[in-house]
Design an enzyme around this catalytic site. Structure first.
Site, PDB file in Angstrom:
ATOM      1  N   LYS A 191       0.835  -1.205   0.000  1.00  0.00           N
ATOM      2  CA  LYS A 191       0.000   0.000   0.000  1.00  0.00           C
ATOM      3  C   LYS A 191       0.874   1.262   0.000  1.00  0.00           C
ATOM      4  O   LYS A 191       0.512   2.281  -0.594  1.00  0.00           O
ATOM      5  CB  LYS A 191      -0.957   0.010   1.185  1.00  0.00           C
ATOM      6  CG  LYS A 191      -2.301  -0.575   0.857  1.00  0.00           C
ATOM      7  CD  LYS A 191      -2.370  -2.079   0.852  1.00  0.00           C
ATOM      8  CE  LYS A 191      -2.351  -2.772  -0.462  1.00  0.00           C
ATOM      9  NZ  LYS A 191      -2.404  -4.243  -0.365  1.00  0.00           N
ATOM     10  N   GLU A 231      -2.156  -5.371  -8.168  1.00  0.00           N
ATOM     11  CA  GLU A 231      -1.688  -4.272  -7.294  1.00  0.00           C
ATOM     12  C   GLU A 231      -0.242  -3.902  -7.658  1.00  0.00           C
ATOM     13  O   GLU A 231       0.068  -2.727  -7.896  1.00  0.00           O
ATOM     14  CB  GLU A 231      -1.779  -4.673  -5.824  1.00  0.00           C
ATOM     15  CG  GLU A 231      -3.217  -4.711  -5.297  1.00  0.00           C
ATOM     16  CD  GLU A 231      -3.315  -4.928  -3.798  1.00  0.00           C
ATOM     17  OE1 GLU A 231      -2.277  -5.068  -3.120  1.00  0.00           O
ATOM     18  OE2 GLU A 231      -4.455  -4.968  -3.277  1.00  0.00           O
ATOM     19  N   GLU A 246      -2.790 -14.287 -17.735  1.00  0.00           N
ATOM     20  CA  GLU A 246      -3.742 -14.910 -16.797  1.00  0.00           C
ATOM     21  C   GLU A 246      -4.359 -16.144 -17.450  1.00  0.00           C
ATOM     22  O   GLU A 246      -4.759 -16.120 -18.606  1.00  0.00           O
ATOM     23  CB  GLU A 246      -4.822 -13.876 -16.407  1.00  0.00           C
ATOM     24  CG  GLU A 246      -6.056 -14.409 -15.733  1.00  0.00           C
ATOM     25  CD  GLU A 246      -5.832 -15.138 -14.409  1.00  0.00           C
ATOM     26  OE1 GLU A 246      -5.139 -14.609 -13.532  1.00  0.00           O
ATOM     27  OE2 GLU A 246      -6.366 -16.268 -14.270  1.00  0.00           O
ATOM     28  N   MET A 283      -7.130 -15.772   2.223  1.00  0.00           N
ATOM     29  CA  MET A 283      -5.829 -15.388   2.794  1.00  0.00           C
ATOM     30  C   MET A 283      -5.813 -13.874   2.948  1.00  0.00           C
ATOM     31  O   MET A 283      -5.281 -13.150   2.098  1.00  0.00           O
ATOM     32  CB  MET A 283      -4.708 -15.877   1.897  1.00  0.00           C
ATOM     33  CG  MET A 283      -4.514 -17.371   1.970  1.00  0.00           C
ATOM     34  SD  MET A 283      -3.098 -17.894   1.020  1.00  0.00           S
ATOM     35  CE  MET A 283      -2.867 -19.555   1.615  1.00  0.00           C
ATOM     36  N   ALA A 300      -5.526 -10.485   5.854  1.00  0.00           N
ATOM     37  CA  ALA A 300      -5.058 -10.090   7.183  1.00  0.00           C
ATOM     38  C   ALA A 300      -6.219  -9.971   8.169  1.00  0.00           C
ATOM     39  O   ALA A 300      -6.127 -10.437   9.306  1.00  0.00           O
ATOM     40  CB  ALA A 300      -4.321  -8.763   7.081  1.00  0.00           C
ATOM     41  N   HIS A 301      -7.332  -9.355   7.725  1.00  0.00           N
ATOM     42  CA  HIS A 301      -8.436  -9.147   8.675  1.00  0.00           C
ATOM     43  C   HIS A 301      -9.148 -10.447   9.004  1.00  0.00           C
ATOM     44  O   HIS A 301      -9.730 -10.576  10.074  1.00  0.00           O
ATOM     45  CB  HIS A 301      -9.409  -8.059   8.182  1.00  0.00           C
ATOM     46  CG  HIS A 301      -9.743  -8.129   6.727  1.00  0.00           C
ATOM     47  ND1 HIS A 301      -8.841  -7.808   5.744  1.00  0.00           N
ATOM     48  CD2 HIS A 301     -10.862  -8.507   6.076  1.00  0.00           C
ATOM     49  CE1 HIS A 301      -9.401  -7.973   4.556  1.00  0.00           C
ATOM     50  NE2 HIS A 301     -10.628  -8.406   4.738  1.00  0.00           N
ATOM     51  N   HIS A 341     -23.509  14.551   1.403  1.00  0.00           N
ATOM     52  CA  HIS A 341     -23.314  14.995   0.021  1.00  0.00           C
ATOM     53  C   HIS A 341     -22.265  16.103  -0.003  1.00  0.00           C
ATOM     54  O   HIS A 341     -22.317  16.989   0.838  1.00  0.00           O
ATOM     55  CB  HIS A 341     -24.628  15.538  -0.547  1.00  0.00           C
ATOM     56  CG  HIS A 341     -24.458  16.150  -1.905  1.00  0.00           C
ATOM     57  ND1 HIS A 341     -24.299  15.384  -3.035  1.00  0.00           N
ATOM     58  CD2 HIS A 341     -24.366  17.447  -2.295  1.00  0.00           C
ATOM     59  CE1 HIS A 341     -24.147  16.190  -4.078  1.00  0.00           C
ATOM     60  NE2 HIS A 341     -24.187  17.448  -3.664  1.00  0.00           N
TER      61      HIS A 341
END
Ligand code: FAD
Ligand code: NAD
Length: 467
Positions: free
Chosen positions: A51, A188, A204, A319, A321-322, A445
């Protein structure tokens, strides 16, 4: 011999969160980590560093592509990859130091070394210098996580043919990065280097990217990433990857069986991760693994040996983390005699590309397969005032609700800040809200969250206001 109520092997998000919850519940806790820093894959070579680089590369991308339109004239910006990687290192350090602080604060004993079973209640810690000590423990939590997997015919040399770990520590921006796998890591980290100017080719096996998510999301993300110059080779079966000097060559067969050859300077292999139990000596505790190398657990996350539990990437399930964190808390509370619950259907999944992708609950494909009668409400991000203000026009929110009861069954979104927006859908579904319930809640808004309200309005009675 040191004696503990619970010994945790592995200090990733599963292990360290479980350790804190055990300590909060009054247990005497030891945590064993083989690396010098705590935090596991997530903090050291996963969630956090990826990140950090996604944020840095996004700033660069905006400086090059959108500043001018915003009325900001700057000289052509240049990438300083050394500084970018150094900042990422600082971010990791402050996070892993934070975990060390939390261990101290909660009076958890940290052992650096490889943890292995001597028996059900005796855990050996072997340090890097070969010395060892044995801990006596009432209970054990295995939280040893996962490692990158590869394909049988690929040799990861960690120089030119790399995993995510090396891709987070590059010393140069690749000229042509070939990515095997259009899943979360491939997209990512592929995005990071595409934004920094690399040519990126994603190969892919399936006919779409992020194939396990609702198909709408993959289709939309594919459009955006293609627009940004990423090349995709879908339905391609990779059969060889080789490195010679600074050149990597990939060979694959396309859907018609024609051979395709790609040449690049790096190849990132991102075809999934596998549970990691090396060195644990599971057999000495009477434990085995399943056909995918995962530690088997029951509904209480207990193994077949009473008092030994396992959590996170080393067991079945997403898989994430949270997910590992929830399981760490769950096991601590089970051990303390409480009756916790984890709703696996409500663990959100996020892909931190830009726009971000986020989802919770059932996909449309799953509902079809299960024969559930459902209705769909969608709303495009480009119809929001907030999106126009920030020029983040791509994406949509799609809400799936039960056709008869209107209960929300799945929320799938792609758009600016979707990673944060998905929390609203998780809360709504945790409380079993209907689409109409959410559509009647006031949303500030202008915000991106108005797309959730509008998609719920569309699902309720096809009555979005701004479409
Ligand atoms: P891990 O974090 O893998 O930790 C296990 C720990 O156990 C490691 O530190 C290991 O050294 C240690 N260990 C193993 N064996 C032993 C032993 N015998 N003795 C002592 N120690 C041992 N998930 C998200 O939710 N969001 C994200 O944004 C995200 N981004 C990711 C990006 C990348 C590039 C990668 C690779 C993964 C990402 N993930 C993300 C996945 C996330 O990192 C994992 O799901 C999570 O770390 C699993 O936690 P865990 O505690 O089960 O195991
Ligand atoms: P993944 O399962 O997300 O994607 C792997 C991709 O590789 C799939 O699309 C699959 O179809 C493809 N593939 C498999 N074999 C192939 C082959 N022979 N040729 C071409 N493609 C092939 O796995 P990943 O991207 O390696 O990530 C590993 C794990 O880490 C995931 O389970 C993910 O949950 C976790 N992670 C999460 C995040 C996040 O939450 N944002 C970020 C990174 C990683």
């Amino acid at each position: 011999m040191a004696k503990y109520d619970v010994t945790i092997i592995g200090s990733g998000p599963g292990g360290y969160v479980g350790a804190i919850r055990c300590a909060q519940l009054g247990m005497k806790v030891a945590i064993i980590e083989k690396y010098p820093t705590l935090g596991g894959t997530c903090l050291n070579v996963g969630c956090i560093p990826s990140k950090a680089l996604l944020d840095s590369s996004e700033h660069y991308h905006n400086a090059v592509h959108t500043f001018k339109e915003h009325g900001i004239d700057i000289p052509a910006p240049k990438v300083n990859i050394k500084q970018m990687i150094a900042r990422k290192g600082d971010v990791v350090k402050s996070n892993v130091d934070g975990i060390a602080f939390l261990m101290k604060k909660n009076k958890i004993d940290v052992y650096e070394g490889v943890g292995s079973f001597e028996s059900k209640n005796k855990i050996k810690v072997t340090k890097a210098d070969g010395s060892s000590e044995v801990l006596d423990t009432d209970k054990v939590i295995i939280a040893t996580g996962s490692k990158p997997s590869s394909l049988p015919f690929i040799t990861i040399d960690k120089k030119r043919v790399i995993t995510s770990t090396e891709a987070l520590n590059m010393t140069e921006v690749p000229k042509h990065l070939i990515v095997v796998g259009g899943g979360v890591i491939g997209l990512e980290l592929g995005s990071v280097y595409a934004r920094l100017g690399a040519e990126v080719s994603v190969v892919e096996y399936m006919d779409g990217i992020i194939p396990t998510m609702d198909k709408t999301l993959g289709k939309e993300l594919l459009k955006v990433l293609k627009k940004e110059g990423v090349k995709f080779y879908l339905s391609h079966k990779v059969k060889a990857v080789s490195a010679k000097g600074k050149t990597v060559t990939l060979k694959a067969d396309d859907a018609k069986g024609n051979e395709v050859t790609l040449e690049g300077d790096y190849c990132l292999v991102a075809v999934g991760r596998k549970a990691y139990t090396d060195g644990l000596s599971l057999d000495k505790a009477g434990l085995t693994t399943d056909d995918r190398g995962r530690v088997e657990v029951d509904a209480h996350l207990q193994t077949k040996v009473a008092g030994i539990y396992a959590i996170g990437d080393v067991i079945k399930g997403a898989m994430l983390a949270h997910k590992a964190e929830e399981e760490g808390i769950f096991v601590a509370e089970v051990m303390a005699g409480q009756k916790p619950h984890v709703d696996y259907n409500l663990i959100p999944g996020v892909v931190y590309t830009w726009p971000e992708v986020a989802a919770v609950g059932q996909t449309e494909e799953q509902l079809k397969e299960a024969g559930v009668e459902y209705k769909v409400g969608s709303f495009p991000m480009r119809a929001l005032g907030r999106s126009r203000a920030s020029m983040d026009l791509d994406g949509l929110v799609k809400v799936l609700a039960d056709k008869n009861t209107d209960e929300i069954l799945g929320v799938h979104m792609i758009g600016a800040r979707a990673a944060d927006m998905i929390a609203e859908a998780v809360v709504a579904m945790e409380f079993r809200a209907s689409a109409e319930d959410v559509s009647r809640i006031s949303h500030a808004h202008p915000t991106y969250t108005e797309a959730i309200k509008e998609a719920c309005l569309a699902a309720t009675d096809n009555r979005s206001i701004h479409m």
